[in-house]
Design an enzyme around this catalytic site. Structure first.
Site, PDB file in Angstrom:
ATOM      1  N   TYR A 302       1.027  -1.312  -0.196  1.00  0.00           N
ATOM      2  CA  TYR A 302       0.185   0.001  -0.141  1.00  0.00           C
ATOM      3  C   TYR A 302       1.030   1.146  -0.276  1.00  0.00           C
ATOM      4  O   TYR A 302       2.088   1.069   0.926  1.00  0.00           O
ATOM      5  CB  TYR A 302      -0.588   0.003   1.333  1.00  0.00           C
ATOM      6  CG  TYR A 302      -1.752   1.204   1.529  1.00  0.00           C
ATOM      7  CD1 TYR A 302      -2.043   2.238   0.086  1.00  0.00           C
ATOM      8  CD2 TYR A 302      -2.698   1.183   2.053  1.00  0.00           C
ATOM      9  CE1 TYR A 302      -3.282   3.071   0.615  1.00  0.00           C
ATOM     10  CE2 TYR A 302      -3.452   2.145   3.469  1.00  0.00           C
ATOM     11  CZ  TYR A 302      -3.749   3.196   1.829  1.00  0.00           C
ATOM     12  OH  TYR A 302      -4.656   4.252   2.017  1.00  0.00           O
ATOM     13  N   CYS A 303       0.804   1.724  -1.074  1.00  0.00           N
ATOM     14  CA  CYS A 303       1.482   3.576  -0.759  1.00  0.00           C
ATOM     15  C   CYS A 303       3.290   2.792  -1.123  1.00  0.00           C
ATOM     16  O   CYS A 303       3.219   2.448  -1.900  1.00  0.00           O
ATOM     17  CB  CYS A 303       0.853   4.446   0.154  1.00  0.00           C
ATOM     18  SG  CYS A 303       1.394   5.793  -0.560  1.00  0.00           S
ATOM     19  N   ILE A 304       3.622   3.815  -0.016  1.00  0.00           N
ATOM     20  CA  ILE A 304       4.829   4.216  -0.603  1.00  0.00           C
ATOM     21  C   ILE A 304       5.822   1.536  -0.083  1.00  0.00           C
ATOM     22  O   ILE A 304       6.229   1.835  -0.720  1.00  0.00           O
ATOM     23  CB  ILE A 304       6.031   5.065   0.596  1.00  0.00           C
ATOM     24  CG1 ILE A 304       7.155   4.559  -0.137  1.00  0.00           C
ATOM     25  CG2 ILE A 304       5.175   4.079   1.762  1.00  0.00           C
ATOM     26  CD1 ILE A 304       8.312   5.887   0.796  1.00  0.00           C
TER      27      ILE A 304
END
Length: 572
Positions: A302-304
């Site tokens: 998720y995300c980074i």
């Protein structure tokens, strides 16, 4: 002289604290470029004068009609602009105030558009800053011309202002004493959120690995490893029981592991980006291999956390490590050429300035990051909230997602610098110049199927940027575009009345589809994207159900430690 160099860095670090990490040089150069080129562009000045005169004439005629009765507005706010949604703004004379403001806002934004000689980057930067100034001086932020405030003060005899003053004093006290916002006490990890049963089965100096207890008699053979963003705490994916992706996956018969990152301090200044791959993703993969030997793993980031998951997957593919069954990227960018407005002030000068700040602190502070994210939607996240809390005297009820959002983490100095330079500034991963252990990795080596999720209103990872994984990976790619923003679009349980998504699969070796064509072709579905993803996970695995595994692997040294959510989630 070295001593004087250190003195300069100290001065710049002090300045950076005062500006929340924004380089005054970068800001000043953009303004100067605009002012100088606009001053030497008489044609542009004449066009702006003509536009202002035309706007004043139209507004004057509109005022004459509006004073006599209801009339259609000259300018309508943006579809997502809720500042003037209250019906009181449509009444005379407040509708005239709104029209005057919207016309002025459009004119000021036009002053930075297509100025001869001005660089494209500076045009975007000045436009962004002008929008911030326009948001600041919006009529809704001025109590004596805000009809909602006037009506509330009249109805309550000004007691809303007393409540607002009390709210301000309470918030200032919490800010100065470094306490969390009001209402977060009702969402304590391990008591109210992050309550899915499980145990920490592995811990190192960077992360804890949580294995969740099964909820079904038989489970899917391939486990799921979730890699959350270390920019925030992991339990965004394990919020309240009715809002938890982890709990829902476990209830569907999946074995779920999740990484809980340590909140770094000054002593972690030398932790680098690759440490998050080695001590995070790969250490978790090795631990899962001890618990479930021979099983492939569904890797989800998720995300980074998705960016580092792709880096890990590409490295594994390069090194012929075949332990992955699939790769899922949730609001995660792998190409940063179109990373949205966050890119506006990320150039060499800005990153040097942040480096000096992190050199002094050892990390990037939570408030410095939060300010940057809030600036992307200042009219919603800053000014409207200030008016509502401190003038109307209203406090929004705290929700689990909002409480998690205030439970922020720091970024190690070295990691954040490498991340900004290597990925945002130089875009090495998609350019084929990102090296791991001295050797370049490429995303096209990843052969497992990929499921990527973008969110329609994402200001942090714009969905078209997330979609660009389709340009660089050469495998089956299923892309889903969910309604909502960076967090709300991902945290979308099936029981929620809100939410919709589009989804389409591009099989391996088929032609690339550009994002706008994809959006026109992809079918729309009401509800959450979670069930569609879960069916995809089952299809990407062996579709075999087996007995649940034991907790940990004591014989291999993975003795279950603390109960979930572990220790690191409580670090402040």
């Amino acid at each position: 002289m070295p001593g004087l160099d250190i003195f300069d860095r100290m001065v710049r670090a002090i300045q950076a604290r005062m500006t929340q990490g924004i380089s005054p040089t970068a800001v000043a150069s953009a303004w100067m470029d605009w002012i100088v080129h606009l001053a030497s562009a008489p044609g542009k000045q004449l066009a702006l004068s003509a536009r202002a005169s035309q706007a004043m004439l139209r507004h004057g005629m509109w005022l004459a009609h509006a004073a006599l009765g209801p009339v259609e507005p000259l300018v309508a706010p943006d579809a997502h602009d809720s500042r003037f949604a209250d019906p009181a703004w449509k009444q005379w004379p407040f509708n005239a105030v709104v029209q005057s403001y919207l016309l002025s806002e459009a004119w000021w934004l036009e002053t930075a558009h297509r100025v001869p000689g001005m660089t494209s980057r500076h045009e975007q930067e000045v436009t962004f800053m002008l929008r911030q100034l326009c948001d600041m001086f919006a009529p809704g932020n001025i109590p004596w011309i805000n009809p909602v405030v006037i009506a509330r003060a009249a109805r309550e005899g000004g007691f809303n202002l007393l409540r607002g003053g009390h709210n301000w004093l309470e918030d200032m006290e919490r800010l100065l004493t470094d306490r969390p916002p009001v209402g977060t006490e009702a969402f304590l990890p391990g008591r109210d959120v992050a309550v899915t049963p499980g145990r920490v089965i592995y811990r190192n100096d960077l992360m804890e690995l949580i294995q969740y207890a099964p909820a079904t008699d038989a489970v899917c053979a391939e486990p799921i490893l979730i890699v959350p963003a270390w920019i925030m705490k992991f339990y965004v994916l394990d919020l309240s029981p009715d809002n938890s992706l982890v709990r829902w996956l476990v209830a569907q018969g999946h074995v779920v592991f999740i990484i809980s990152w340590k909140n770094p301090g000054a002593d972690d200044r030398d932790v680098g980006l690759d440490d998050y791959r080695r001590k995070g993703v790969m250490a978790a993969m090795d631990a899962i291999a001890a618990v479930l030997p021979g099983r492939k793993v569904h890797l989800c980031g998720y995300c980074i956390g998705g960016t580092i998951a792709m880096i890990a997957a590409a490295t594994m593919a390069r090194d012929h490590d075949e332990r992955l069954a699939s790769l899922t990227l949730l609001a995660a960018q792998t190409d940063f050429a179109e990373a949205g407005e966050l890119m506006l002030f990320l150039d060499e000068r800005q990153i040097d300035y942040l480096d000096d700040l992190m050199w002094a602190q050892g990390y990037l502070d939570t408030r410095q990051m939060a300010g940057a994210f809030q600036a992307l939607r200042s009219n919603e996240l800053v000014w409207s909230r200030l008016v509502r809390t401190y003038v109307l005297g209203e406090r929004e009820p705290m929700a689990d997602l909002a409480a998690w959002n205030s439970d922020q983490t720091r970024m190690p100095a070295r990691m954040h610098s490498e991340y900004l330079r290597g990925l945002f500034l130089e875009n090495r991963l998609s350019a084929g110049r990102f090296a791991v252990d001295g050797r370049v990795i490429v995303m096209r080596d990843v052969r497992v199927p990929i499921f990527a999720v973008g969110t329609a209103r994402d200001h942090i990872a714009p969905w078209r940027s997330v979609y660009k994984v389709s340009l660089f990976a050469d495998t089956d790619i299923t892309f889903a575009l969910a309604s909502g923003g960076h967090n709300v679009g991902i945290v979308c349980p099936p029981d929620s009345p809100k939410g919709s998504f589009q989804m389409l699969t591009r099989p391996e070796n088929e032609q690339y589809i550009d994002p706008d064509t994809w959006a026109a072709l992809a079918p729309h579905h009401d509800g959450s994207w979670w069930p569609a993803w879960e069916r995809w996970l089952v299809a990407a695995g062996s579709e075999t159900r087996v007995a649940p595994p034991a907790m940990g692997a004591p014989a291999q040294g993975l003795v279950p430690l603390d109960a979930a959510p572990g220790r690191y989630v409580h670090m402040v």
